[in-house]
Design an enzyme around this catalytic site. Structure first.
Site, PDB file in Angstrom:
ATOM      1  N   HIS A 150       0.830  -1.213   0.000  1.00 29.52           N
ATOM      2  CA  HIS A 150       0.000   0.000   0.000  1.00 29.52           C
ATOM      3  C   HIS A 150       0.857   1.253   0.000  1.00 29.52           C
ATOM      4  CE1 HIS A 150       1.220  -0.582   4.157  1.00 29.52           C
ATOM      5  NE2 HIS A 150       1.188   0.734   4.221  1.00 29.52           N
ATOM      6  N   THR A 176       0.760   4.613   2.015  1.00 31.15           N
ATOM      7  CA  THR A 176       0.120   5.272   3.156  1.00 31.15           C
ATOM      8  C   THR A 176      -0.173   6.735   2.820  1.00 31.15           C
ATOM      9  OG1 THR A 176       1.429   3.895   4.655  1.00 31.15           O
ATOM     10  CG2 THR A 176       0.408   5.838   5.619  1.00 31.15           C
ATOM     11  N   HIS A 219       5.028   6.698  -1.170  1.00 30.46           N
ATOM     12  CA  HIS A 219       5.770   5.482  -1.558  1.00 30.46           C
ATOM     13  C   HIS A 219       5.005   4.233  -1.145  1.00 30.46           C
ATOM     14  CE1 HIS A 219       6.555   5.937   2.687  1.00 30.46           C
ATOM     15  NE2 HIS A 219       6.730   4.626   2.699  1.00 30.46           N
TER      16      HIS A 219
END
Ligand code: A2P
Length: 223
Positions: free
Chosen positions: A69, A71, A155
């Site tokens: 994922h 964030t 990122h």
């Protein structure tokens, strides 16, 4: 307050769809496999192993974290500053559970972390929290972060070395971007995927020739 805190997740972010997760893992693992065979990398191997002649298998070196994922807001179940305000934002509510595509433009490898840089669109920036680039970053890095465009920290953590927490990936990325901004170019190696640069102290940056896109869903995560 107790009640409200319970409702907040560990974090919000864009979560890769399962099939996309596999595709990105394969592509990025292939890069790691190539990286640790490069002479340029071997020259600086001691930054990963602590010993000059030792070899390193980067695929083993980084422990993968699931689910993959990007964030947006780390809420820490409400303990993080601005967590509640973020969860209350209309754009957060409107975007929740909606599909979106993220674009990966670079990969970073350091002795601590392996990550994918995400280039946020203007629409995605609306979900990037106030001060989101700075959370958890060391004091000394704050002035450099302020000089970078908002969203620079975005990122996907692809892996961490033993004993390192995921929050480190964003910090490593910001450090690399700050060095590049200062004009540090480092040794460059052309690879099939793009241009690889070495920025000292075991920090590697691969600027992808073509961005890798991935389908995601904006959602939240709680353990
Ligand atoms: P990242 O976004 O770099 O992957 P943890 O595994 O430590 O519980 O963290 C859960 C997620 O929240 C991870 O994705 C992690 O890093 C992110 N995260 C943890 N701490 C922070 C922080 N202080 N600021 C921003 N993101 C954080």
């Amino acid at each position: 307050i107790e009640q409200k805190e319970q409702g907040l997740p560990l974090f919000f972010g864009w979560f890769l769809l399962p099939e996309e997760e596999e595709r990105i893992k394969c592509a990025t693992m292939d890069f790691l496999k190539t990286l640790d065979t490069l002479d340029a990398f071997k020259q600086h191997i001691s930054e990963f192993t602590g010993e000059a002649e030792k070899e390193v298998d980067l695929e083993q070196y980084f422990q993968t974290t699931a689910p993959l994922h990007c964030t947006t807001k780390f809420c820490d179940y409400g303990k993080a500053e601005g967590a509640e305000e973020y969860a209350e934002l209309q754009v957060v509510k409107d975007s929740f559970d909606k599909s979106d595509e993220i674009s990966v433009t670079a990969l970073i490898v350091t002795p601590r972390t392996f990550g994918a840089r995400v280039a946020l669109t203007e629409t995605q920036m609306k979900l990037w929290p106030e001060g989101g680039d700075k959370t958890g970053a060391p004091e000394a890095l704050l002035p450099s972060i302020e000089a970078l465009p908002a969203g620079s920290r975005a990122h996907v953590t692809l892996g961490c070395s033993a004993g390192v927490e995921a929050v480190q990936t964003g910090i490593d990325l910001l450090e690399i971007l700050a060095l590049q901004k200062e004009g540090k170019e480092g040794t460059q190696v052309e690879m099939e995927l793009g241009t690889l640069s070495y920025l000292g102290e075991g920090r590697w940056f691969l600027a992808l020739r073509e961005a890798i896109t991935a389908d995601t869903k904006f959602s939240s995560f709680s353990e």
